[in-house]
Each structure stands twice: as structure tokens, then as C-alpha cells.
Design a protein around this motif. Structure first.
Motif, PDB file in Angstrom:
ATOM      1  N   THR A  84      -0.373  24.683  -8.058  1.00 52.79           N
ATOM      2  CA  THR A  84       0.151  25.670  -8.989  1.00 52.79           C
ATOM      3  C   THR A  84       1.529  26.048  -8.483  1.00 52.79           C
ATOM      4  N   THR A  85       2.542  25.938  -9.324  1.00 54.61           N
ATOM      5  CA  THR A  85       3.905  26.169  -8.878  1.00 54.61           C
ATOM      6  C   THR A  85       4.627  27.149  -9.791  1.00 54.61           C
ATOM      7  N   ASP A  86       5.793  27.593  -9.342  1.00 54.60           N
ATOM      8  CA  ASP A  86       6.659  28.393 -10.203  1.00 54.60           C
ATOM      9  C   ASP A  86       7.183  27.507 -11.332  1.00 54.60           C
ATOM     10  N   PRO A  87       7.631  28.085 -12.435  1.00 47.30           N
ATOM     11  CA  PRO A  87       8.102  27.276 -13.571  1.00 47.30           C
ATOM     12  C   PRO A  87       9.208  26.292 -13.210  1.00 47.30           C
ATOM     13  N   GLY A  88      10.027  26.608 -12.196  1.00 47.35           N
ATOM     14  CA  GLY A  88      11.105  25.708 -11.819  1.00 47.35           C
ATOM     15  C   GLY A  88      10.637  24.402 -11.217  1.00 47.35           C
ATOM     16  N   LEU A  89       9.425  24.380 -10.651  1.00 47.10           N
ATOM     17  CA  LEU A  89       8.869  23.150 -10.073  1.00 47.10           C
ATOM     18  C   LEU A  89       7.747  22.572 -10.926  1.00 47.10           C
ATOM     19  N   ALA A  90       7.363  23.265 -11.984  1.00 51.20           N
ATOM     20  CA  ALA A  90       6.194  22.874 -12.762  1.00 51.20           C
ATOM     21  C   ALA A  90       6.473  21.724 -13.719  1.00 51.20           C
ATOM     22  N   SER A  91       7.013  20.661 -13.196  1.00 53.52           N
ATOM     23  CA  SER A  91       7.232  19.444 -13.970  1.00 53.52           C
ATOM     24  C   SER A  91       7.283  18.279 -13.000  1.00 53.52           C
ATOM     25  N   LEU A  92       6.989  17.101 -13.520  1.00 47.32           N
ATOM     26  CA  LEU A  92       7.027  15.924 -12.653  1.00 47.32           C
ATOM     27  C   LEU A  92       8.437  15.697 -12.127  1.00 47.32           C
TER      28      LEU A  92
END
Length: 403
Positions: free
Chosen positions: A289-297
Motif C-alpha cells: 500500500t503506497t502513497d498516490p505518488g508511488l501507486a502505479s507501476l
């Protein structure tokens, strides 16, 4: 020339139609080959896009933490040096996820079993991972709890922050402790850790003595061996059955394990092997589970690419300098000025070095800074001495040590 039918100018025909010239056959063959290649390209592109979407959709974005941090933006430290990044890695002891129930009863709460502050300097020539003890006594701010109520400010153990307010509370507590702005965060649970270890084919460790820890579900012989998921989790969580039973040794063991894991992932056996790389990506994306800034491949790929470029001997692991808390020896407190010096180096994106313990450090302390060796002054001309680099007790991914 006359054909057998008596028709001038016609060549004999094969049964069933006109004969086909070799050139025409080659053209037809090339067209079929081209069509086949085009279909393969489309199939590959479609498969690649499907895999990308699948991995991208695996990642859970922690939007609630982002909203809470935005609420307290004014009290947070200023962003660090342009290009540098600070990522807080949180290992959750939650039993709620898939495969985690066997580690105990889920009481609806969770604490941070492991917290590591990962600093990536702007030049990406090194990386520093600093373990923050879970029993370190710190000031925990008022935080928004899972039920919507806010807790009171409290001086308590660091890992209570995650129980009271999740990642946002842990980040705010870490920022208040260090003065370092946290740019991103990642939360990994037990099952995610096991799956990532299994995906790379296990991690090698070396035990000086056999281990038999029923609490950690760990039974291992002495010697060098490769640990896979369940054993690896027990190895990094075990405390009382390994070494002197202190959290100090447990964090050192975690650091050596992560160093060996990083070295394995950076090897060609993982990064250049699709059969291992895809399971690793699948395990990683579906377990964090990550912050939105890392929440992508793409976000995770950029982070992995930055780490991949760091030489193993410049991948530093250490523990924040601390000692037993004066009021309770079962808790920890910072050792000053060493801790402040460490935080200042990371905050201003300045280099530091690590070296194994010499055995002369004060008992119970972790990562004590050693006086830097002054850089010799030039014999003539302008004095251009560089600032000495402090050395802390720790390890690197390039060190081989039998723990």
C-alpha cells in the motif's frame, strides 16, 4: 511453339490450373511470414498491455494518509534537496490480510513491526536505509484513528503511532523525530514479504548456531543456507531465540537479510529472467500500500530503477543511534549528538559511510558515529579540503558476513 492442344504460344499447364513461378511463391511466402509476425507483435503488445494493467491495478493507493498529511502540511518539514527522495518503508504486523491469520488473532489493530527510512540522494550514487527501533520513545502527535476519533498527543513507543493513526501518524512522528520530509511511503504485510522472497528464489543467510524458535515458526540448522518465504519471515521476526534476544540484533539481522535480498534482486538471475521478474513484480504490486505518488507501476519502476543503479557497496544499512531508555531499559532513546548528526546528513543530502562494529561501541547502542578522519590539507595553493564524512556502525549490500 504449339501446345499439345494445338494452340500456339501456350505452355503446358499443370493439372488443376496454371503453374506458379518461384518468384510468385516467394512473394506469397513473405506475405504470410509478414502477417504472422504482425500477429505476433499484436499478440505480444496485447499481452504486455494486459500484464501492465494487471500489475498496475494490483497496487493499493493510501489516499486517506495523503489527505491527513495535507491537513498538517504547515507543520511538516520543508522538502529536501531537489532530486533527493526519502521513502518510509513500514512492515505491518497486521493479521487481517490473506495468509496472515496464522500469525495470531486479528484484534482490529496493527503496529509497525519494522520501519526503515530509505534515503536516495539526488545523484543516485548511493542509498541509505535507516532502521527506526519500534521501542524508541518518541513524541506521537494527535492522530486520526481508524474509527474517526483523534488520539491525544503522547510520549510513547514509536510503533504505537501506526496503531493509533496508520501510515500518516507514523510519517508525522518520524518527521518530528528526524526533521526529514518523507516524500513517499510503502506498507508491506507478512504475506507480501514472503511472496517477494519466494519470487526471487529465496535469500541466502549464514547461521553460526542452529535455531529452534516455535514462536517464530523457525527451525534451522547452522551454516549457510537459502531461506524462502515462511523461514525468511521467521528469521527477520525472531528475537529471543537468536543472539542476545535484543531488538538491536533483530534489526541488524533484518539489515543483513535485506542487504542480501537487494544483492539477489540486482543480479542477472532476477532482473533478466522473466520467469522470476514477473512473479516478483506481481508479489510486490499486490502486497504493498503506497502513497498516490508511488501507486502505479511506473512509480514503482522509477524507484526500482534508481535502486538498481546503486552499487552494492554504496547501499548502506544502519540503525538510528540509540541506547536503553533511562526510565525503562526495555525501551530506547536516541544517542546524541550522533542521531542529530545522522539526521542532518540525510536532511541536507550529504554523504555518510558505514562500517561493521569494532566491538568498542557502548553496549546497547546502535550505529554510533565514529569521529571522521580529517582530510589532509594541500601542501600549496588554496585550501580545498572536503568536509570529512562521518562513519556509522552498519553494513552494506556488498559486505558478506555470517550472521
Amino acid at each position: 511453339m504449339t501446345s499439345s492442344a494445338g494452340i500456339p504460344g501456350r505452355r503446358p499447364e499443370a493439372a488443376g490450373g496454371s503453374p506458379e513461378s518461384p518468384r510468385r511463391r516467394r512473394r506469397r511466402l513473405l506475405r504470410w511470414i509478414g502477417l504472422g509476425l504482425a500477429l505476433l507483435v499484436l499478440l505480444g503488445a496485447g499481452t504486455g498491455w494486459w500484464l501492465y494493467r494487471k500489475l498496475d491495478a494490483n497496487i493499493t493507493s493510501d489516499t486517506s494518509a495523503a489527505a491527513e498529511l495535507e491537513r498538517y502540511e504547515r507543520e511538516r518539514p520543508a522538502p529536501g534537496t531537489s532530486g533527493s527522495r526519502n521513502i518510509l518503508l513500514i512492515g505491518s504486523d497486521s493479521r487481517a490480510g490473506s495468509g496472515n491469520a496464522s500469525y495470531g488473532r486479528d484484534r482490529g489493530t496493527q503496529r509497525s513491526d519494522t520501519v526503515i527510512l530509505l534515503h536516495l540522494p539526488a545523484d543516485r550514487r548511493s542509498a541509505t536505509a535507516v532502521s527506526i527501533p519500534r521501542d524508541l520513545m518518541v513524541d506521537i502527535p494527535s492522530c486520526l484513528g481508524p474509527g474517526g476519533s483523534r488520539s491525544a498527543e503522547q510520549f510513547a513507543q514509536f510503533n504505537w503511532a501506526f496503531q493509533r493513526g496508520g501510515a500518516a501518524c507514523t510519517i508525522r512522528t518520524a518527521e518530528k523525530l528526524t526533521g526529514i520530509r518523507i516524500d513517499h511511503h510503502m506498507v508491506v504485510d507478512f504475506d507480501g514479504f514472503k511472496r517477494m522472497v519466494d519470487a526471487i528464489g529465496g535469500v541466502e543467510v549464514c547461521l553460526r548456531q542452529p535455531v529452534n524458535d516455535s514462536g517464530a515458526r523457525l527451525r534451522l540448522p547452522a551454516g549457510r543456507q537459502t531461506l524462502r518465504g515462511e523461514q525468511a519471515l521467521g528469521f527477520v521476526r525472531a528475537r529471543y531465540s537468536l543472539g542476545d534476544g535484543s531488538d538491536t540484533e533483530r534489526m541488524e539481522r533484518q539489515q543483513h537479510f535485506l542487504a542480501s535480498m537487494v544483492d539477489k534482486v540486482q543480479s542477472n538471475g532476477v532482473l533478466l529472467n522473466p520467469r522470476r521478474l514477473y512473479p516478483l513484480l506481481d508479489a510486490a504490486t499486490s502486497s504493498v500500500t503506497t502513497d498516490p505518488g508511488l501507486a502505479s507501476l511506473r512509480g514503482l519502476y522509477e524507484l526500482a530503477r534508481a535502486l538498481r543503479s546503486v552499487p552494492t557497496d554504496q547501499m548502506n544499512f544502519l540503525t538510528v543511534p540509540r541506547r536503553p531508555y533511562a526510565a525503562n531499559p526495555n525501551r530506547d532513546e536516541l544517542v546524541q549528538p550522533d542521531a542529530g548528526r545522522l539526521f542532518q546528513r540525510l536532511r541536507t543530502d550529504q554523504p555518510l559511510a558505514v562500517a561493521p562494529s569494532t566491538g568498542s561501541d557502548e553496549p546497547g547502542t546502535g550505529s554510533t558515529a565514529r569521529p571522521p578522519t580529517p582530510t589532509p590539507a594541500p601542501t600549496s595553493g588554496t585550501d580545498t579540503r572536503a568536509t570529512p564524512v562521518p562513519t556509522f556502525t552498519g553494513t552494506t549490500a556488498g559486505m558478506t558476513d555470517c550472521r
